[in-house]
Scaffold this motif. Structure first.
Motif, PDB file in Angstrom:
ATOM      1  N   ILE A  63      37.456 -78.255 -35.590  1.00 31.40           N
ATOM      2  CA  ILE A  63      36.833 -79.578 -35.696  1.00 31.40           C
ATOM      3  C   ILE A  63      37.846 -80.668 -35.371  1.00 31.40           C
ATOM      4  CG2 ILE A  63      35.704 -81.195 -37.268  1.00 31.40           C
ATOM      5  CD1 ILE A  63      34.655 -78.767 -38.831  1.00 31.40           C
ATOM      6  N   ASP A  64      39.034 -80.564 -35.954  1.00 35.71           N
ATOM      7  CA  ASP A  64      40.048 -81.606 -35.773  1.00 35.71           C
ATOM      8  C   ASP A  64      40.459 -81.751 -34.310  1.00 35.71           C
ATOM      9  OD1 ASP A  64      40.005 -82.100 -38.462  1.00 35.71           O
ATOM     10  OD2 ASP A  64      41.869 -81.037 -38.913  1.00 35.71           O
ATOM     11  N   ARG A  65      40.649 -80.642 -33.621  1.00 41.97           N
ATOM     12  CA  ARG A  65      41.097 -80.713 -32.232  1.00 41.97           C
ATOM     13  C   ARG A  65      40.043 -81.343 -31.325  1.00 41.97           C
ATOM     14  NH1 ARG A  65      44.904 -75.481 -30.724  1.00 41.97           N
ATOM     15  NH2 ARG A  65      46.563 -75.998 -32.194  1.00 41.97           N
ATOM     16  N   ILE A  66      38.798 -81.004 -31.560  1.00 42.36           N
ATOM     17  CA  ILE A  66      37.728 -81.609 -30.763  1.00 42.36           C
ATOM     18  C   ILE A  66      37.668 -83.108 -31.022  1.00 42.36           C
ATOM     19  CG2 ILE A  66      35.232 -81.713 -30.433  1.00 42.36           C
ATOM     20  CD1 ILE A  66      35.177 -78.687 -31.057  1.00 42.36           C
ATOM     21  N   GLU A 110      34.182 -82.147 -23.851  1.00 38.89           N
ATOM     22  CA  GLU A 110      35.190 -81.744 -24.834  1.00 38.89           C
ATOM     23  C   GLU A 110      34.640 -80.743 -25.839  1.00 38.89           C
ATOM     24  OE1 GLU A 110      38.178 -82.351 -24.383  1.00 38.89           O
ATOM     25  OE2 GLU A 110      37.963 -83.884 -22.838  1.00 38.89           O
ATOM     26  N   LEU A 111      33.312 -80.627 -25.895  1.00 34.21           N
ATOM     27  CA  LEU A 111      32.680 -79.697 -26.835  1.00 34.21           C
ATOM     28  C   LEU A 111      32.362 -78.349 -26.208  1.00 34.21           C
ATOM     29  CD1 LEU A 111      30.196 -82.356 -28.157  1.00 34.21           C
ATOM     30  CD2 LEU A 111      31.950 -81.297 -29.565  1.00 34.21           C
ATOM     31  N   GLU A 136      29.451 -79.600 -41.763  1.00 29.75           N
ATOM     32  CA  GLU A 136      30.134 -80.823 -41.330  1.00 29.75           C
ATOM     33  C   GLU A 136      30.188 -80.898 -39.804  1.00 29.75           C
ATOM     34  OE1 GLU A 136      34.653 -82.641 -41.278  1.00 29.75           O
ATOM     35  OE2 GLU A 136      34.043 -81.434 -43.009  1.00 29.75           O
ATOM     36  N   GLY A 137      30.516 -79.758 -39.180  1.00 30.14           N
ATOM     37  CA  GLY A 137      30.550 -79.725 -37.724  1.00 30.14           C
ATOM     38  C   GLY A 137      29.181 -79.967 -37.120  1.00 30.14           C
ATOM     39  N   TYR A 138      28.154 -79.387 -37.729  1.00 30.03           N
ATOM     40  CA  TYR A 138      26.777 -79.589 -37.260  1.00 30.03           C
ATOM     41  C   TYR A 138      26.405 -81.066 -37.324  1.00 30.03           C
ATOM     42  CZ  TYR A 138      21.651 -79.268 -37.186  1.00 30.03           C
ATOM     43  OH  TYR A 138      20.330 -79.436 -36.880  1.00 30.03           O
ATOM     44  N   GLU A 139      26.665 -81.691 -38.466  1.00 27.48           N
ATOM     45  CA  GLU A 139      26.291 -83.092 -38.643  1.00 27.48           C
ATOM     46  C   GLU A 139      27.086 -83.998 -37.703  1.00 27.48           C
ATOM     47  OE1 GLU A 139      23.769 -84.122 -40.192  1.00 27.48           O
ATOM     48  OE2 GLU A 139      23.272 -82.216 -41.171  1.00 27.48           O
ATOM     49  N   ALA A 140      28.357 -83.663 -37.474  1.00 27.23           N
ATOM     50  CA  ALA A 140      29.165 -84.479 -36.564  1.00 27.23           C
ATOM     51  C   ALA A 140      28.627 -84.398 -35.141  1.00 27.23           C
ATOM     52  CB  ALA A 140      30.620 -84.021 -36.610  1.00 27.23           C
ATOM     53  N   GLY A 198      27.018 -87.410 -33.032  1.00 24.44           N
ATOM     54  CA  GLY A 198      27.573 -87.726 -31.721  1.00 24.44           C
ATOM     55  C   GLY A 198      26.500 -87.742 -30.653  1.00 24.44           C
ATOM     56  N   CYS A 199      25.601 -86.768 -30.675  1.00 26.48           N
ATOM     57  CA  CYS A 199      24.499 -86.728 -29.714  1.00 26.48           C
ATOM     58  C   CYS A 199      23.603 -87.953 -29.880  1.00 26.48           C
ATOM     59  CB  CYS A 199      23.674 -85.453 -29.900  1.00 26.48           C
ATOM     60  SG  CYS A 199      24.500 -83.943 -29.342  1.00 26.48           S
ATOM     61  N   ARG A 200      23.372 -88.335 -31.126  1.00 35.04           N
ATOM     62  CA  ARG A 200      22.525 -89.506 -31.380  1.00 35.04           C
ATOM     63  C   ARG A 200      23.146 -90.760 -30.766  1.00 35.04           C
ATOM     64  NH1 ARG A 200      22.072 -88.735 -36.350  1.00 35.04           N
ATOM     65  NH2 ARG A 200      20.024 -87.740 -36.300  1.00 35.04           N
ATOM     66  N   GLY A 201      24.458 -90.908 -30.918  1.00 33.26           N
ATOM     67  CA  GLY A 201      25.121 -92.078 -30.356  1.00 33.26           C
ATOM     68  C   GLY A 201      25.092 -92.092 -28.837  1.00 33.26           C
TER      69      GLY A 201
END
Length: 201
Positions: free
Chosen positions: A65-68, A91-92, A125-129, A133-136
């Motif tokens: 998560i941190d690196r992405i 990047e994902l 947490e990764g799912y929600e992030a 991100g997709c929403r933005g």
């Protein structure tokens, strides 16, 4: 004079050893003993940095998560929302060796998260992030007639699906083909959608 070891650097090195073991031998083989051997350390030395296997596993997943997030934060500003969205999503996706490693480790840990509460928290947490991100990204592209929340779900599913397919069949889902699919989908978001009747369940 004794060698000074940076604890955070050593923790990252041990997490990378976890990644190598997981990718080569599977998550079930990522024991403290095997990870220590992979890192060239004794089990006692490893326990100076992680008191348990659970803590080591959680740190290894957190590092994905941190690196992405760090790569996305380092992207240069871009006035073109479509290009910005494509670069962010790149990047994902497993488009190079580092991102392939992250993707394979993430998928391996996702199954373990079903029974490990700490890993489940990180998975969620990764799912929600990713969802946020997709929403933005959708908000900067979506055209009239398209439901932003529905398009967020579609984009999220597209990125997840490509990542899974790339892990299963890297000979089919190449970096070039994945990036082309993402760019094509993002461009479609700018096209107004005609009204359609609700789909039947």
């Amino acid at each position: 004079m004794p060698k000074v070891v940076d604890p955070q650097l050593r923790r990252r090195e041990l997490a990378e050893a976890v990644w190598r073991v997981v990718r080569r031998d599977g998550l079930d083989h990522a024991s403290v003993r095997n990870v220590a051997r992979e890192a060239g350390l004794s089990m006692g030395s490893l326990r100076h940095y992680f008191v348990s296997q659970s803590e080591l596993m959680a740190f290894a997943l957190r590092m994905v998560i941190d690196r992405i997030e760090q790569r996305i934060a380092a992207l240069p500003p871009d006035d073109d929302p479509l290009r910005h969205a494509a670069r962010t999503l790149a990047e994902l996706l497993p488009l190079d060796d580092q991102r392939r490693a992250e993707n394979e480790v993430w998928l391996a840990f996702t199954a373990r998260a079903m029974t490990d509460p700490e890993l489940r928290t990180l998975r969620d947490e990764g799912y929600e992030a990713l969802r946020a991100g997709c929403r933005g990204l959708v908000a900067g592209l979506v055209s009239p007639g398209r439901d932003p929340e529905q398009e967020t779900a579609r984009l999220h599913a597209l990125v997840d699906g490509l990542a899974v397919h790339a892990a299963m069949r890297p000979d089919v889902e190449t970096p070039e083909s994945m990036y082309a699919v993402v760019v094509d989908h993002l461009a479609e978001l700018r096209t107004p959608r005609a009204a359609r009747p609700p789909a039947e369940p």
